[in-house]
Each structure stands twice: as C-alpha cells, then as structure tokens.
Design an enzyme around this catalytic site. Structure first.
Site, PDB file in Angstrom:
ATOM      1  N   GLY A 166       1.028  -1.300   0.026  1.00 56.68           N
ATOM      2  CA  GLY A 166      -0.079   0.171   0.134  1.00 56.68           C
ATOM      3  C   GLY A 166       0.738   1.081  -0.162  1.00 56.68           C
ATOM      4  NE  ARG A 167       3.477   2.321   5.243  1.00 61.40           N
ATOM      5  CZ  ARG A 167       3.796   3.249   6.276  1.00 61.40           C
ATOM      6  NH1 ARG A 167       4.088   4.324   6.454  1.00 61.40           N
ATOM      7  NH2 ARG A 167       3.612   2.351   7.763  1.00 61.40           N
ATOM      8  NE  ARG A 190      10.450  -1.958   3.038  1.00 59.43           N
ATOM      9  CZ  ARG A 190       9.621  -2.461   3.609  1.00 59.43           C
ATOM     10  NH1 ARG A 190       9.607  -2.587   5.044  1.00 59.43           N
ATOM     11  NH2 ARG A 190       8.571  -3.253   3.058  1.00 59.43           N
ATOM     12  CG  ASP A 238       0.379  -8.494   6.373  1.00 58.63           C
ATOM     13  OD1 ASP A 238      -0.087  -8.823   7.380  1.00 58.63           O
ATOM     14  OD2 ASP A 238       0.482  -7.021   6.398  1.00 58.63           O
TER      15      ASP A 238
HETATM   16  P1  AMP Z   1       1.464  -3.113   8.161  1.00 60.27           P
HETATM   17  O1  AMP Z   1       1.547  -2.029   8.971  1.00 60.27           O
HETATM   18  O2  AMP Z   1       3.022  -3.552   7.789  1.00 60.27           O
HETATM   19  O3  AMP Z   1       0.798  -4.276   9.006  1.00 60.27           O
HETATM   20  O4  AMP Z   1       0.724  -3.061   6.874  1.00 60.27           O
HETATM   21  C1  AMP Z   1      -0.725  -3.582   6.563  1.00 60.27           C
HETATM   22  C2  AMP Z   1      -1.273  -3.124   5.465  1.00 60.27           C
HETATM   23  O5  AMP Z   1      -1.684  -1.791   5.294  1.00 60.27           O
HETATM   24  C3  AMP Z   1      -0.322  -3.221   4.400  1.00 60.27           C
HETATM   25  O6  AMP Z   1      -0.895  -3.806   3.235  1.00 60.27           O
HETATM   26  C4  AMP Z   1       0.521  -1.747   3.882  1.00 60.27           C
HETATM   27  O7  AMP Z   1       1.034  -1.809   2.814  1.00 60.27           O
HETATM   28  C5  AMP Z   1      -0.763  -1.032   4.087  1.00 60.27           C
HETATM   29  N1  AMP Z   1      -0.401   0.357   4.841  1.00 60.27           N
HETATM   30  C6  AMP Z   1       0.282   0.433   5.878  1.00 60.27           C
HETATM   31  N2  AMP Z   1       0.444   2.043   6.047  1.00 60.27           N
HETATM   32  C7  AMP Z   1       0.027   2.328   5.183  1.00 60.27           C
HETATM   33  C8  AMP Z   1      -0.070   3.942   4.315  1.00 60.27           C
HETATM   34  N3  AMP Z   1       0.412   4.818   4.920  1.00 60.27           N
HETATM   35  N4  AMP Z   1      -0.660   3.998   3.135  1.00 60.27           N
HETATM   36  C9  AMP Z   1      -1.144   2.764   2.332  1.00 60.27           C
HETATM   37  N5  AMP Z   1      -1.075   1.563   2.933  1.00 60.27           N
HETATM   38  C10 AMP Z   1      -0.413   1.322   3.970  1.00 60.27           C
HETATM   39 MG    MG Z   2       3.403  -4.894   6.368  1.00 57.78          MG
END
Ligand code: AMP
Ligand code: MG
Length: 519
Positions: free
Chosen positions: A102-103, A192, A269
């Site tokens: 997502g980012r 990264r 994930d």
């Molecule tokens: P995580 O924080 O790694 O558990 O992320 C869970 C999901 O949310 C993943 O698909 C990330 O890509 C998405 N995600 C987390 N933060 C963001 C953000 N600021 N914008 C878009 N997607 C996000």
């Molecule tokens: Mg993640």
C-alpha cells in the site's frame, strides 16, 4: 550512475492488466505497475554506505543528484518498471483478504557480484493496494526503520536492509494515538533492499482465491531464484521449500529472542518468505526484561505479539503458509512433519542459545534458567546490560561480588533487598558453581558471551532522541547511532553513554515504551 538492472519478478510473474493507479481488488496478478510519487523537495538525510556498496554504487555516487532522484522517487531509472506487489494476510489472527504494497513500490532488481537485490521505496505514494490509507510514511517511523534494519544486520539477525533515508518536503497527516489528535508531520522515504520482498501473504492471496496456477508460478519463481539448493521436483519440491522456509524462520526468531527484539506486528503479511525480519513498524527492544511486553498499542489488550509469544506466533504463521501451499503438496502427514520440525528445532536450539548467553557449555538446566527468568522479570532488569556484564564475572568471585557486577542492570537497585536479594545471591552462587565447572578460562568465556550478547542495541529511547533531533533538522544523531550500531558487540569507549538503561523520561513516553501502527 550505472546500475546492473536485472528484473525477474515483474518479468516472470503475471502483471495486473489494469494500468490505473486506483484502489481496488486485483485478480490474476502478482503485482501492479505503479510509479512513485514525485516529492516536492527531496532531501537526503542518510545513506548506509555499505548497502550502496552491495549494489555497486560508490560513495561518490551516493552524493549525486541521480542518486537522490532514484531513492526519493523523483525520477524513474531508465528502462525500469516500478511495481507494487499483491499479497494478502492474517492480521492479529484474523483473515484480512487482499492487502498488498500500500505504500511500498519496488523499483527494480540489481545483479551485483552474483547477488540479486530488489530496491523498494517505502512511503512513495499510493498504489492500488493503499486501501483507505495515503501511501506515505512519516519521518519518525522512517528513521526507526532505517536505523533498525541496519542495526539488526550488524547484530547478525536476518533482515531486509535500508539504503537511504530522505525527507520528501511534503506533509503527511497522522493521528499517532488514534485519539482524534491528527497533526501534520514530515513525509519521508526509505529505500529498502532485500533479495526479495515476497511474504507468506503473497502465497496466501493466490491460495485464498483458489488460483492454483499462479500459486505454482510464484512458488516456482521463489525456489528458482531464492532456494536454488532445492533440486527435487513435483510435490517433493514444494514440500522441501516449505521445510526450508520453516528452517529459516526458526533461525530468525531465535535471533530475535537472543537480542531482545520484539517485532510488534507479526501478521502473515509481515513474514518474509526468505526468513528475513521485515516491516519495521511498532517494533521495540526489551529494556527492562518483561516477557509479556509488546510496544504495539494496537495490540495492548491481547498482547498477541508479546516477546515470549514470538516463537509460537511464527509457528502459527507457518501453519497459515502451509495451508496456502497445500494445493501444491497435498500431503497432510508430510506437512505436519515439517511443522513438527519447527518445534523440534526450536526446542533443541533455544536451550543451547540460553546456555550460550550465560557462557555455559554444560547441559541445560531448566530449573536454573526458569529461576533466572523469574528474577529478571521480578527485578526490572535491563536485559542487554545484564547479559553483557554477566560476562565480567570470574570464577573466584563471591556471590556478593558477582551480584555487584550486574547491579548496573537494575532499574531500581534499592529494591533488590530481603527475599529478592537472597534469591539473586542463591542464583549467583549456583551460577558461580557452574562457571567453575567449565573448562575454559574466565577470559575465554567472556569473549564467547560477548559475541552472542550485544553491548549496544537500538534502545527505544535512542531512536526517539534521533527522531526529536531530526525534527529540528539536526541529523547528527542518526549518523552517530548508525556508526555505533555497526559494531554492536565491540567495546566502543567513545560511545559508552549508549550502554545505559532507559532514562526515566522515556519510561512511559510515546515512541519509547509504546508505539502505534500510525506511521
Ligand atoms: P503493516 O503496517 O505492515 O501491518 O501494513 C498492513 C497493510 O497496510 C499493508 O498492506 C500496507 O501496505 C498497508 N499500509 C500501511 N500503512 C499504509 C499507508 N500509510 N498507506 C497505504 N497503505 C498502508
Ligand atoms: Mg506490512
């Protein structure tokens, strides 16, 4: 700056046929092509020179505009096609369906000195997988990710790396504690680097959709490039792959427990298929030894991802990976054996590790270890200082002298009195007996312990200090911590001040003892 691009993921796996950057469910694809957002005023704050070297980028080149353009997302490298990966996952034990980058945006792969590396920008804007969020990252969490990735690498923990840290010059809105107090923060991007960013969740996505063709394509791809030692074919090949992922995951979790690292969000994930520590979010380091601690406020109630649960959670995640790989293997009994081997490996290696942390070669003494865990917890003891200073004991010490040598590790030494003190002295007496029975010298034991027990880790408050300075445009502490953490097992007298317990101001401070997923 000439780089040796060698893309495979976006060449060999199916691409999303929809080229628009809109949030949606993406089917029949392993990724979507998407370009990073161009930042308004990119500024390079820090480069990990050794990561640059891995990629064939010279120190001089890291100072060039080309480099800044690359790692900030300002321009797309010639002949590259950036993309976001599709994956799914279980979040906090619940199936969450499609997630995806997502980012994060993968730029390209590089082949340098026969090593494959993917470069990925985190915080470079929205993708089809951004769901309800903005695709950005803030400076504080980017500093944490940049420094911790490198600190973990030098600690000898398998991890993704971080090449660079830039601010974008754009503001990002965040509600740190999810309490309605949103505020604008500096946006940042970390570049990264890892052989691959494939996660358990990439397999789960195809399996959940019963897309066995793509599941197989992804597994074949992963094995071809990242598990070349697997030479079997048919179902046996995927079973062996599963076993190798189990083996690497055991190693990673053992290392986390060794150094006192708490990941904080062990969702499937966030589990690398290469057994790398990935996605540094609300992670933390055990300072006062509390096996039930998690830094993640989102997980404060159930504490699913607390320190002592990490080995079991890794297994739970491996079960989910097994479910995803099942259509390729279709042999429950063999897969159960693979899973059983996780516990067998962990249960045989963890006691050895605990003995090594104590500098003992003798057989594991469960009662003695349990007693230590109880004492460390009951006494509010700094984990890093305790193990490091324990190495200074000598066989001729009395138990009083031994206890005095680790007193620096106690947050409240004046509370080590009466029965607690007696218990510590008893434990020390037993420990002294054990080290007397060891054949090696005091010096040999100390040297061995100091290769297992780090002197310097990225304490939560240290990252916070670097963040607070950076928010005032002072980046010297980022560089100092980076330099310090390159040699975490060495004595570095000039940096002795970082061999110190968490200061009182950091005890309950946001960013130190607790962190949210808002990054
Ligand atoms: P995580 O924080 O790694 O558990 O992320 C869970 C999901 O949310 C993943 O698909 C990330 O890509 C998405 N995600 C987390 N933060 C963001 C953000 N600021 N914008 C878009 N997607 C996000
Ligand atoms: Mg993640």
């Amino acid at each position: 700056m000439k780089l040796h691009l060698n893309d495979t993921f976006n060449q060999q796996l199916p691409a999303d046929s929809n080229a628009s950057n809109t949030r949606r469910q993406v089917f029949d694809a392993a990724f979507s092509f998407v370009s990073p957002r161009v930042p308004s005023h990119p500024n390079l704050l820090h480069v990990a020179d050794e990561v640059a070297e891995l990629l064939g980028i010279s120190q001089a080149e890291t100072q060039s505009l080309d480099f800044l353009n690359l790692v900030s997302g300002s321009s797309v490298y010639p002949d590259s096609k950036p993309y976001a990966m599709a994956y799914a996952g279980h979040q906090f034990g619940n199936w969450a369906g499609q997630l995806g980058d997502g980012r994060a945006i993968n730029l390209f792969e590089i082949l340098h000195n026969n090593q494959r590396w993917t470069l990925q920008l985190k915080g470079a804007g929205e993708t089809p997988y951004s769901r309800t969020a903005d695709g950005f990252a803030v400076l504080r969490s980017s500093i944490r990710e940049h420094l911790c990735s490198e600190a973990m690498y030098y600690l000898g923990v398998p991890t993704t790396r971080s090449l660079s840290l830039v601010t974008t010059g754009d503001k990002v809105l965040r509600d740190v504690l999810y309490n309605g107090n949103a505020a604008y923060e500096d946006g940042a991007v970390v570049c990264r680097v890892a052989p691959s960013f494939i996660r358990f969740g990439n397999f789960q996505l195809f399996a959940a959709r019963k897309d066995i063709k793509n599941l197989k394509t992804l597994a074949d791809y992963t094995i071809q490039y990242f598990y070349p030692e697997i030479t079997t074919s048919g179902k046996e090949k995927y079973l062996q792959f599963y076993q190798e992922v189990v083996n690497r995951t055991v190693e990673m979790v053992l290392d986390w427990q060794r150094v006192g690292f708490v990941h904080g969000v062990m969702n499937t994930d966030n589990m690398s298929i290469l057994g790398l520590t990935i996605d540094y979010g609300p992670y933390g380091w055990l300072e006062d030894y509390d096996p039930d601690w998690t830094p993640n406020t989102t997980d404060a109630e159930g504490r699913r991802y607390r320190f002592r649960n990490q080995p079991d959670i890794a297994l739970w995640n491996l079960v989910q990976l097994g479910n995803a790989l099942y259509p390729l293997i279709e042999d429950i009994a063999s897969m159960e054996q693979v899973l059983n081997s996780y516990s067998q490996q962990f249960d045989s290696q963890f006691p050895i590790l605990q003995q090594q942390k104590l500098g003992l070669q003798a057989e594991y003494d469960a009662h003695f270890q349990d007693e230590l865990t109880t004492l460390l917890t009951a006494s509010e003891t700094d984990m890093t200082i305790f193990y490091r200073n324990l190495a200074n004991l000598v066989k001729t010490d009395t138990s009083d002298e031994a206890l005095a040598k680790i007193t620096l590790a106690f947050y409240q030494p004046d509370k080590i009195v009466t029965t607690l003190k007696t218990s510590w002295l008893n434990w020390m007496e037993l420990y002294l007996e054990k080290i007397k029975a060891e054949v090696g010298s005091d010096e040999e034991r100390k040297q061995a312990m100091n290769t297992i027990n780090p002197k310097y880790v990225l304490r939560n408050y240290m990252a916070q200090l670097a963040i607070e300075a950076a928010e005032k445009e002072d980046y010297t502490l980022i560089d100092e911590l980076y330099t310090l953490l390159k040699n975490p097992y060495e004595e570095q007298p000039q940096y002795e001040k970082w061999f110190a317990k968490r200061p009182d101001w950091a005890r309950h401070k946001v960013g130190c003892s607790m962190l949210s997923c808002s990054s």
